[in-house]
Design a protein around this motif. Structure first.
Motif: not given
Length: 939
Positions: A548-554, A571-574, A596-597, A654-661
């Protein structure tokens, strides 16, 4: 498409509702060869997107150039990066050597100004002429529109004489207060004074384009115009063509007829009054037919469904024309009132009501008029929603209006009568939207589902018209929004890569459910797992999207099950490239961006998020990556609300893996690296790394190798890159302390080595050992001869066997001569210098959409010092255990002073699969190899 075609070649922004493999296309390695013919008459898949500027034959060279530009930028680039600071972006295009994007995430390029926006942009270009390499006076303003936040979006075209340059102009975005937000576009330096004359006419170019797109007829929207097309070999005169039978934009070389560019414009998935519903038939909210007035969109005297922004008709024979009887007229004077006639079946319930019987010919006729009326309502409602604030998809921004000549042509029940009262296999379980540049009507096609005469367990979709479902229609319509906003200077969509294509699918899901939830038609509470995408089509199951669209991390696996290769929870960026079992796939990978959006919407509210996401599209560089769009959303916040939400936005990403690094090479990277860090605070500690790069085969120091930090070598946070000197040494300074997971060394034919590097205040030593593949095209090797079919137009020609990529390969025709033997198919590779060979490795795997039986079986390898005298170096048979990896072949002779290698495919693996020919095994028609590599030291 939900039906898996045997050879799927859809690229970029092509498939919208189903989950289908998307192979990114490529072209021939030889310069300006005629376009390759279609592989077989049996193949029904659409040609892949292609851009000669990114042909695999030149990709390696461009990657090397990019690394060099990052490591040793021109003084103008270094000066600009210093001026912009740690959150500045100066991203160079290796083809042109000019900026693809100049911006900063923590402010604007210039201060407020009372000058006209055009003057602000031209003044900046004039001040930084050495950086952009163009004279502002030579640029032609082609577009200037002001969005609903007051931002001016300017597009400037370059010209050679009177001929516009294709795709490489300049775009500028100027805030309401006159501050310059950013510059994008990659202008071409030192344009020639003129171009060689055309040998083809515009009509001949259109014929070439139609043949390449497998189109059989012209349309009134087809056209051709001259453009100047930049390539690695210089600027070529070409024809930009638009052919709208199936929706393609081409650039055809005006001298040779070669395909220089191919883009599918189609995104597949899926006064009177009327009876309509607001969601889907039987939905808990908005599922009952109600009477509405169409007076906002349809004139009182309308005889059929022609509105102010769309024209709906039943395209029963799929010829894209409203033939006699295919338009839908009034049910009675002043009314389009067609009650739903329900059907029964295995998946038909009170909540999921069926509108046809897949086992009865012509049963779709019962609701044909109702279906079309519903689509007129949906497309009109969503047009108004996208046009209004805070989204602001207005006429100036390129929306769809009858008065502008580009209303949406909605083909309902597309192909419903292509098989004696049923839809054939190409006209079920899907939907699509073809979006040409502004001014030409887009086409939306909505199909029946499921396939006729198919048990529900094999095709588990509710029997209905996809156009009966609001989310499906809104999804398709949003493809029109994204493909009109994320464009180059000439207004052509740039959503062509794996990451940008995935975002195209994600935006379509997100905008659809953003509206439905806002209107109270879909439920979304703090509990995750409630927003099942296309729940009507699937009877509430996660079969078109995996979560589903509203699945949060964890989130718990019970509602957000994930995938075996991607894990449970949001899901996250990885997870990019791991959600679909087929690897990178735009619908599956788009779930990362869509979720993420949705997090961003939860954090900021729907109104602000609608504004930021839309403004970010308008600010996006060409073919953006996820990180490019993250940056664009941050810039949009500066424009819309003075940057008040920067930290909240960073937290979400950042929570979805698209942080600064987080790291990605560009929008074509299918293996980005995730990171969960917020940006370093001002004054955070910095460090440096240095080391030596040596050659694995010789042990000697290696010069000219680029060391880069993935995601940070394009100007963002400074340029973390260097090139080794004659002693193999390099040094990179002023790196923010932290852990970088995609630091690499490679280029110029050296296989890329990747390490995780932790930077602290103390200088660190990071040494590298790299291995040169002497057969790599990016290191100077080239294909001099080959036999058999040239599949370059499908992205699997001979050049793909030496492109240093395990994701592409060489595929040729298989002509069986008996048993598993075939007519020999060879490739001859000239190495850049004579080599004492230590190893030759081959990945024989089937590719280009073929099944594993097309993998090479029997093979032969020969070597030569001069291309004339040949020595048999290795023979053997590859089996199933040799697939999906490089295999060292046993060399028996011919290993010294080698400058030519000839590799011959002598058989397939049909017998290894337990089959024989003729049969449906791919190996009976094609024989494939993914990659050939040669290792050793100069002789």
């Amino acid at each position: 498409m939900r039906k898996n075609l045997r050879r799927t070649l859809a690229g970029g922004v092509v498939l919208a509702i189903g989950i289908t493999p998307a192979a990114i296309g490529a072209g021939p390695a030889m310069a300006y060869a005629p376009a390759a013919p279609a592989r077989t008459a049996e193949s029904t898949a659409a040609p892949a997107n292609y851009d000669a500027r990114h042909d695999p034959a030149v990709t390696g060279m461009l990657q090397t150039k990019a690394a060099m530009l990052a490591a040793k930028p021109p003084a103008s680039v270094s000066d600009m990066r210093s001026e912009l600071g740690d959150q500045g972006i100066v991203d160079l295009d290796p083809l042109t050597g000019t900026p693809r994007q100049v911006a900063k995430l923590d402010g604007f390029l210039t201060g407020p100004s009372r000058k006209p926006a055009v003057q602000v942009a031209r003044d900046y270009l004039r001040t930084h002429a050495d950086l952009f390499g163009v004279d502002p006076a030579t640029l032609k303003l082609s577009r200037d529109y002001v969005d609903i936040e007051g931002t001016s979006h300017l597009s400037f075209l370059q010209r050679v004489g009177d001929v516009p340059v294709f795709g490489n102009g300049i775009r500028a975005d100027v805030a309401k207060n006159g501050a310059l937000i950013q510059m994008t576009g990659s202008p071409v330096k030192q344009l020639p004074a003129g171009l060689a004359g055309a040998r083809l006419s515009g009509d001949q170019a259109l014929q070439t384009a139609r043949r390449d797109a497998r189109e059989t007829r012209s349309t009134t929207s087809d056209n051709a115009k001259l453009v100047a097309f930049p390539t690695v070999g210089g600027v070529r005169l070409g024809y930009q063509t638009l052919t709208m039978q199936s929706g393609y934009l081409h650039v055809i070389d005006a001298q040779t007829g070669r395909i220089l560019y191919r883009q599918s414009l189609t995104d597949y998935d899926a006064g009177p009054d009327a009876l309509v519903w607001d969601n889907y038939p039987g939905a808990p909210a908005g599922g009952q037919q109600r009477r509405v007035s169409l007076s906002k969109w349809v004139t009182p005297y309308a005889k059929n469904l022609v509105g102010n922004s769309s024209h709906v008709f039943s395209d029963l024979n799929d010829n894209n024309v409203a033939d006699a009887g295919e338009d839908v007229g009034q049910s009675s004077p002043g009314h389009f009132k067609y009650p739903l006639k329900q059907f029964s079946g295995d998946l038909c319930t009170a909540q999921f009501q069926c509108t046809w019987d897949p086992f009865t010919a012509f049963s779709w006729q019962a609701n044909r008029a109702m279906d079309a009326t519903q689509l007129l309502y949906f497309t009109s409602v969503f047009h108004d929603h996208l046009q209004a604030a805070p989204i602001g998809f207005t006429r100036a921004a390129g929306n769809f209006e009858t008065r502008d000549g580009d209303a949406v042509e909605v083909n309902d029940l597309d192909g419903a009568n292509t098989d004696n009262g049923f839809p054939d296999g190409n006209h079920v379980d899907n939907a699509n939207m073809s979006t040409p540049p502004d001014g030409t009507p887009p086409t939306m096609q909505m199909y029946l589902q499921p396939a006729p005469n198919t048990p529900t367990e094999d095709d588990p979709y509710v029997p209905s018209d996809v156009g009966n479902e609001a989310s499906s229609v809104y999804h398709e319509y949003t493809h029109g929004l994204s493909n009109r906003l994320v464009v180059d200077a000439a207004g052509v969509s740039t959503l062509n890569g794996p990451q940008s294509g995935a975002m195209g699918e994600a935006w379509s899901d997100w905008y659809a459910y953003d509206y439905l939830q806002k209107e109270g038609l879909e439920k979304d509470t703090a509990k995750p797992g409630e927003l099942v995408i296309f729940e009507y089509s699937t009877a509430g199951a996660n079969t078109i999207r995996t979560e589903p669209l509203d699945c949060t991390v964890g989130a718990p696996a019970s509602v957000c099950p994930g995938r075996p290769t991607a894990g449970t929870g949001g899901y996250t960026y990885g997870d990019f490239g791991h959600i679909s079992r087929r690897g990178a796939e735009v619908h599956a990978d788009g779930e990362i961006w869509a979720q993420t959006l949705w997090d961003l919407r939860t954090a900021l509210g729907y109104r602000l998020t609608e504004s930021l996401v839309t403004r970010a599209m308008e600010l996006a560089p060409a073919d953006p990556s996820y990180l490019d769009m993250r940056n664009s959303i941050l810039m949009a916040d500066l424009v819309v609300d003075k940057g008040r939400h920067q930290r909240d936005i960073w937290k979400v990403f950042a929570n979805r893996g698209m942080g600064f690094f987080a790291a990605t090479v560009d929008g074509s990277d299918t293996a980005p690296v995730e990171d969960f860090s917020l940006p370093p605070a001002p004054g955070s500690p910095k460090g440096s790394i240095a080391g030596t790069v040596t050659d694995q085969d010789t042990g000697l120091p290696t010069a000219g190798v680029a060391v880069t930090f993935g995601g940070h070598s394009s100007g963002f946070a400074g340029s973390y890159a260097a090139v080794t000197d004659a002693a193999g040494h390099y040094q990179i300074k002023n790196i923010f302390a932290g852990t970088y997971q995609k630091v690499s060394a490679g280029g110029a034919g050296f296989e890329k080595q990747v390490k995780t590097v932790t930077v602290t205040r103390r200088p660190a030593t990071v040494d590298w050992t790299v291995r040169r593949d002497w057969a790599a095209s990016q290191g100077g090797a080239q294909v001099t001869e080959f036999s058999g079919e040239d599949s370059s137009g499908f992205g699997c020609g001979p050049g793909q066997a030496i492109d240093m990529s395990q994701g592409t390969g060489w595929s040729s025709d298989s002509v069986v001569t008996g048993g598993t033997a075939i007519e020999p198919r060879f490739i001859t590779v000239q190495l850049p210098s004579a080599v004492d060979v230590t190893s030759i490795e081959i990945n024989p795997t089937g590719n280009c959409g073929d099944d594993p039986s097309s993998s090479t079986g029997d093979y032969r390898v020969e070597t030569s010092p001069d291309g004339t005298t040949w020595t048999a170096a290795a023979t053997g048979h590859f089996g199933p255990d040799n697939r999906d990896k490089m295999n060292a072949v046993p060399l028996s002779a011919g290993t010294t002073g080698v400058q030519f290698v000839r590799y011959t495919m002598l058989g397939t693996q049909v017998a290894d699969e337990g089959g024989s020919c003729p049969s449906q095994f791919s190996g009976c028609a094609f024989v494939d190899t993914v990659e050939l590599a040669v290792y050793g030291a100069t002789a």
